[in-house]
Every structure is written in C-alpha cells, then in structure tokens.
Design a protein around this motif. Structure first.
Motif, mmCIF file in Angstrom:
data_model
loop_
_atom_site.group_PDB
_atom_site.id
_atom_site.type_symbol
_atom_site.label_atom_id
_atom_site.label_comp_id
_atom_site.label_asym_id
_atom_site.label_seq_id
_atom_site.Cartn_x
_atom_site.Cartn_y
_atom_site.Cartn_z
ATOM 1 N N LYS A 57 -27.897 83.383 -31.894
ATOM 2 C CA LYS A 57 -27.955 82.998 -33.303
ATOM 3 C C LYS A 57 -28.817 81.749 -33.509
ATOM 4 N N LYS A 87 -26.133 86.491 -23.837
ATOM 5 C CA LYS A 87 -26.754 86.100 -25.107
ATOM 6 C C LYS A 87 -27.128 84.615 -25.128
ATOM 7 N N ARG A 187 -23.464 104.956 -32.567
ATOM 8 C CA ARG A 187 -23.301 103.842 -33.499
ATOM 9 C C ARG A 187 -24.599 103.689 -34.276
ATOM 10 N N LEU A 189 -27.393 102.808 -37.337
ATOM 11 C CA LEU A 189 -27.977 101.909 -38.331
ATOM 12 C C LEU A 189 -28.721 102.782 -39.326
ATOM 13 N N GLU A 222 -22.562 101.584 -38.418
ATOM 14 C CA GLU A 222 -22.279 100.169 -38.175
ATOM 15 C C GLU A 222 -22.936 99.266 -39.221
ATOM 16 N N GLU A 223 -24.179 99.570 -39.567
ATOM 17 C CA GLU A 223 -24.925 98.715 -40.488
ATOM 18 C C GLU A 223 -25.864 99.557 -41.341
ATOM 19 N N VAL A 249 -30.604 93.426 -35.879
ATOM 20 C CA VAL A 249 -29.360 94.128 -36.208
ATOM 21 C C VAL A 249 -28.934 95.030 -35.053
ATOM 22 N N GLN A 251 -29.624 94.686 -31.924
ATOM 23 C CA GLN A 251 -29.171 93.839 -30.817
ATOM 24 C C GLN A 251 -27.764 93.294 -31.073
ATOM 25 N N ASN A 252 -27.513 92.821 -32.283
ATOM 26 C CA ASN A 252 -26.242 92.164 -32.587
ATOM 27 C C ASN A 252 -25.078 93.134 -32.714
ATOM 28 N N HIS A 253 -25.368 94.399 -33.065
ATOM 29 C CA HIS A 253 -24.288 95.351 -33.308
ATOM 30 C C HIS A 253 -24.270 96.498 -32.300
ATOM 31 N N ASP A 254 -25.057 96.366 -31.232
ATOM 32 C CA ASP A 254 -25.078 97.369 -30.171
ATOM 33 C C ASP A 254 -25.340 98.761 -30.744
ATOM 34 N N ILE A 255 -26.349 98.851 -31.597
ATOM 35 C CA ILE A 255 -26.721 100.117 -32.235
ATOM 36 C C ILE A 255 -27.424 101.013 -31.213
#
Length: 604
Positions: A57, A87, A187, A189, A222-223, A249, A251-255
């Motif tokens: 972040k 991370k 998952r 996006l 997820e997003e 997105v 990367q952050n939500h393991d899509i």
C-alpha cells in the motif's frame, strides 16, 4: 526502527528516519520526492546505507541504517506467504553513487520473496540514479532481474505490478509448493465501459446482470471496475491507465479471472492476459458457459457446441490462457470442453458436421410444425428477457413441473406441452431467455431452439415488471425477434411479477386488465396465480376469436357436411326437421363459413 546503539549514528538522524514510519506515499509511485530527499541527505551526512521497507500500500513499515554488511533487510514483524510473493518492497541507498544491486541484495530479495528491491546511487559528485530488482519468470524458472534508471520519473513508470502478478502465478503453479496448484475457485474482476450513445440498459444494471451471469456460471465476483470512455480501446478494452488500476486490484484481491461486459476480440484478450497474467473472458463466454451447464437434450448440446466452436473460431489467435488450460473453469465447460485443435480447417470441418446434424433436427421439427398446422393444433410460445418468469408461467399454463429458480438462462432446451385441458386445446412452448448484448452468431446457433418462436401462432412476451429497467429489456427482446424474422408475430404483452409491487401498485395494474383484449396486454403474477384465468381467456380469444353460435339446416342427403361439423367439434345440438338437420354450432373466427353459407339459417 533504527537503533543508534548499534549503528553509532547521531540520535537526531535516527529520529528523523524513524519519523518516516507510517508515512504513506501515493499508490502510483514506487518512491516520492519527499522520501528520496530524506534518504539522500541522511546517506550523504552519515556515509551509511539508509533503508526503508514499504508494504504493497506504499506505507513505510520500518527503517534501518548502517554499513552494507550490517544493515538488515528483514524484520521480525514480516508476514510470510507461501502462495505468493511477500507484500514488501525494500528501498535503500548505496553511498558512492553506484545504483547497481549487489549479490547480497539479490540474495536477500530472493530469501525474503520481496516484491522488489530498489537501490539509489547517492554521491555529491554525480547525479542520483536508481536500480530495481524484480522477480522475472522465464522458461519455467523465476530469478530476480535488474533494471537501471537515470531519473526518479523513469523509475516510477516501471510496471512493477505486471512482474508481481506473473511471479505470483508462477509460485502457485510450482509443484514444489505446499498447496494445491489447481485453483478451483474462480474469483472474478468485472470490467465495463460507459460509452456515449449507449441506449437501453444502463451500465450499472448491465454490470449487475454480468454479476448474476458470473454467479450462475459458478464464479465469485470479488471486484468491479468501470470506466467512461468515448470508445472501446482496441488494444486493452480499457485505457492504459485503467489497466494499471486493474493490475493492482488483481494483486490485492487474488483475482484469477477477468470478465469484460462486452465482446472482446482475439487481440484484446491476448493483450489483457499478457499485461495482467490473468485469464480473461467476455460476456459471451460466460453465456456460453451457462448454456453448457443447462443443456440437457441432444439438440441443446449440439447447439451449445456449435456456438462454442463458432466463438472459438473467431477468437482462435487470442485465447491465450483460456486455450492453454487443460483443467475446468468458466469458459471450458460443455460439449466443446476437449482440447481445441488450432487447425482452422479442422474446426471448419467440425462446424460443418455440427450444422449438418442440427439441420436434420430442424427439418424434423419443421415437419412436426407442418403436421400440427394440418391438424389445426395451435401453438403459443413464451418469449422474454432471461429471468422474467417464463418457466413459472409455463408451469401455470400446462400444469407441468419445469425447473424454475432465480437465475439467468435456467431454461435452454425448448419445452413443448399441452395446455391444461380445462382451458383450451393448444400447445405451449417455453424457450431460452434473451439478454442484452447477445451476439448475432449466438442467436443463429440457437435457431433450432428458437424455431418454436418462428412457427408459433401466438407469442406471449413475458416481462418482469418489477425490474425498473423492464422497458429497455422489452426493446432487447423485440430486437432479437426482429433478428430471427419473427418481428411481425401476434404478441400479447404479459407483465409478470406484480406480486413484488406494493398493494396499491398491484390494484392499479389489475384495473388495466379490463381492457386486456383490446390492448393485448395483461398484468399477472405467475408465481401467485394472479390474473391467470384472465390470461387463459385472452389467449383463447386471440387464438380462436370470439365464440358465437350459428344454425345450419343441412339436408339429410349431405352426410359429408354433418360429419365434417362433428369432426371440427363445433356441434352443440341437432334438431331433426322435415327439410333436414337443424344444427346449432359454436363457431369462432377460423370456422370455414364459406363451406356452409348455403345452409345458414341464422347467427345467434
């Protein structure tokens, strides 16, 4: 936190460095001017390496200072992952001006599975320069590689997220890891565009529809990311800047699945997958996947396979990750699941064989339709937007038990049943629902299923009136009807699901049913049975017209005419007169009056 007892550095410098902990840089940069100036100044003053570690972040987690041999890259608070890179990102200085990463830097980055390690060459006599070490996946291996930059601006343009994604995918697929390599859960996006001049269904509703499609196909959303653009980007569908946002997105939500709300061409699929390292499909693929799940009959399965092969033929060059997957998942189900040959001639041969088999089915269905017409058997076909309640209404009309549940494209195979005998003598067919952005080739592939619509005597256009977007959905259905050549069919508008409205709204709509015959529109609830008797009445009136009685005086020697009346089941009574049989019949608009004009006595 830096410790002056071990480093021998003045406490004020230690404090200034410690003050960076918790500072958050902008997401779009690897390093900002503020942090860079502090690192450079402390390096020049102390002649030591200065180090900070940020998370994904861009928030500074800890700091350190010391000699190259003593500065510690790791930290006891670091959280380690076995399914992906850790991370963390390490940024440190090299006194003397050489920005190149050392063997110790690479070793530390690999040991800690860092997302990146950045070195800043700092010296008073030469310009500041930079290097970055990132995991690079090549030929089945992953090693840290190095990039050199002369300016901070060049460093911040580096596409770090791309390398992180590819590395994470590699780690997941590594058989030496202690977790299942096959990722069964999809998952997703969702990505969509708001384009000028878009008519009909609004983007927010279209995206909600896409969400339901993915859910029906077994995926987890997820997003969701949308963008307003003047036109679809021919390279990446979305703009380059938005693409970088997608990568973050992911990367952050393991899509592990990207789903576009519009049809993508082969180039766009290949480019998105190359940039993100993520399997990419479009709306059409999701619809085909649902069709594959719900096709039960041989006829339905053939149509699914034909549609799949046509789609794959047109996207052969761009199926990238989807093509390379030998496992399951969205976009790989159905009769077309076996590994797709890349030889276009072979695919064309498959298409020809499928089309020939379907054509044989079409001819058989056409013969059945002709036979029904000869036998004067009327057919009523239910049409409408997907999930409008067609199957529930079908069950009401025919006393059947066709599967009904809340979901898109639950009905794929056309179903034909006789109406409840108490209410008429005609057949009712339930057909596949229509949806926005349904490609024309897909419609043509399902011509067999839609043939019941083409041959029907009457269409019931079922509408979910509780959906605020129902008027746009009506336009979508009308367009599809026009595309298949059924735009001039007689249609009764059936506004369904009034049970979802308020009592006041229900009462107002039910009042409109008083002119249902004239307006060819009826408000009902198939689920609750509201106004179903009125629907039976209006169907019969439209199919056969108003019933009225007529008397015919048929001579005793014309047995053929009397037998014909009995065959048509219109005889109500016979009174034997001196001049012949006085026959009272109940007739409708389709009665062949011209055959009996000479015997007509009166019309009651």
């Amino acid at each position: 936190m830096a410790d002056n007892n071990k480093s021998g550095i003045r406490q004020s410098y230690i404090n200034e460095l410690n003050d960076l902990i918790g500072y958050q840089m902008e997401n779009q940069v690897l390093l900002d001017e503020y942090v860079l100036e502090i690192l450079k100044r402390l390096t020049l003053i102390t002649k030591r390496e200065v180090l900070i570690c940020t998370n994904d972040k861009n928030r500074v987690q800890w700091v350190n200072i010391g000699d190259a041999s003593t500065v510690n890259i790791g930290n006891a608070e670091m959280l380690y992952h076995v399914k992906a890179l850790n991370k963390y990102r390490v940024i440190h200085t090299h006194p003397g001006g050489n920005p190149r990463l050392s063997a110790e830097d690479f070793s530390a980055a690999k040991k800690q599975s860092l997302q990146c390690i950045i070195a800043i060459g700092v010296d008073e006599k030469i310009p500041t320069s930079f290097s970055i070490g990132v995991p690079v996946v090549e030929e089945g291996t992953m090693e840290y590689g190095q990039g050199l930059f002369k300016t901070l601006k060049e460093l911040n343009k580096f596409p770090l997220e791309h390398y992180i994604l590819l590395a994470d995918r590699f780690i997941k697929d590594d058989p030496n890891n202690r977790f299942d390599a096959e990722d069964e859960e999809e998952r997703a996006l969702l990505i969509g565009l708001d384009l000028p001049g878009n008519k009909g269904i609004e983007l927010v509703d279209s995206m909600e529809e896409l969400r339901q499609l993915v859910k029906t196909a077994g995926g987890i959303v997820e997003e969701e990311v949308c963008q307003s653009k003047n036109q679809i980007d021919p390279t990446f569908y979305v703009g380059k800047g938005k693409l970088q946002e997608l990568i973050k997105v992911i990367q952050n939500h393991d899509i592990n699945l990207i789903v576009a709300n519009d049809e993508l061409n082969s180039r766009q699929i290949a480019n998105i997958e190359a940039a993100t390292g993520t399997k990419t499909v479009d709306r059409t693929t999701i619809i085909l996947d649902i069709f594959a799940r719900h096709a039960k009959t041989k006829e339905g399965k053939l149509q699914v396979e034909l549609a799949q092969q046509k789609y794959r033929m047109s996207h052969l060059k761009g199926l990238g990750i989807v093509m390379s997957r030998t496992g399951g998942g969205i976009g790989t189900r159905g009769p077309g699941e076996k590994k797709l040959e890349t030889d276009r001639r072979h695919i064309r041969k498959q298409l020809e064989e499928l089309e020939a088999r379907i054509e044989r089915i079409n001819k058989s269905n056409q013969l059945n339709a002709v036979q029904r017409s000869k036998n004067k058997i009327k057919t009523v076909s239910l049409i409408g937007y997907t999930n409008s309640g067609k199957s529930t209404l079908f069950n009401r009309l025919t006393q059947s038990e066709v599967v009904t549940k809340d979901g898109l494209f639950i009905t794929l195979d056309s179903t034909l049943r006789k109406v409840d005998p108490e209410h008429g003598e005609y057949l009712v067919s339930d057909t596949v629902g229509f949806i926005d952005k349904l490609p024309h080739d897909l419609i043509k592939a399902f011509k067999t299923t839609l043939m019941e619509v083409e041959t029907a005597d009457l269409l019931l256009h079922v509408v979910d009136v509780s959906n605020h977007n129902y008027e746009a959905q009506i336009e979508v259905v009308n367009q599809v009807l026009s595309d298949i050549g059924s735009g001039n069919k007689k249609v009764i508008m059936i506004y369904n699901k009034i049970d979802k409205l308020t009592p006041e709204e229900q009462d107002a709509l039910l009042l409109k049913n008083q002119v249902a015959v004239e307006e060819l529109a009826l408000y009902i609830s198939a689920k609750e049975g509201m106004a179903i008797e009125s629907l039976f009445d209006i169907i019969n009136r439209v199919l056969v017209g108003e019933k009225r009685e007529m008397q015919l005086l048929i001579p005793y020697d014309d047995n053929k005419s009397l037998a014909l009346l009995h065959e048509m089941k219109v005889v109500l009574a016979i009174d034997y007169q001196a001049d012949g049989n006085l026959v009272t019949i109940e007739m409708t608009d389709d009665f062949p009056t011209h055959l009996f004009e000479k015997y007509q006595v009166t019309e009651v």
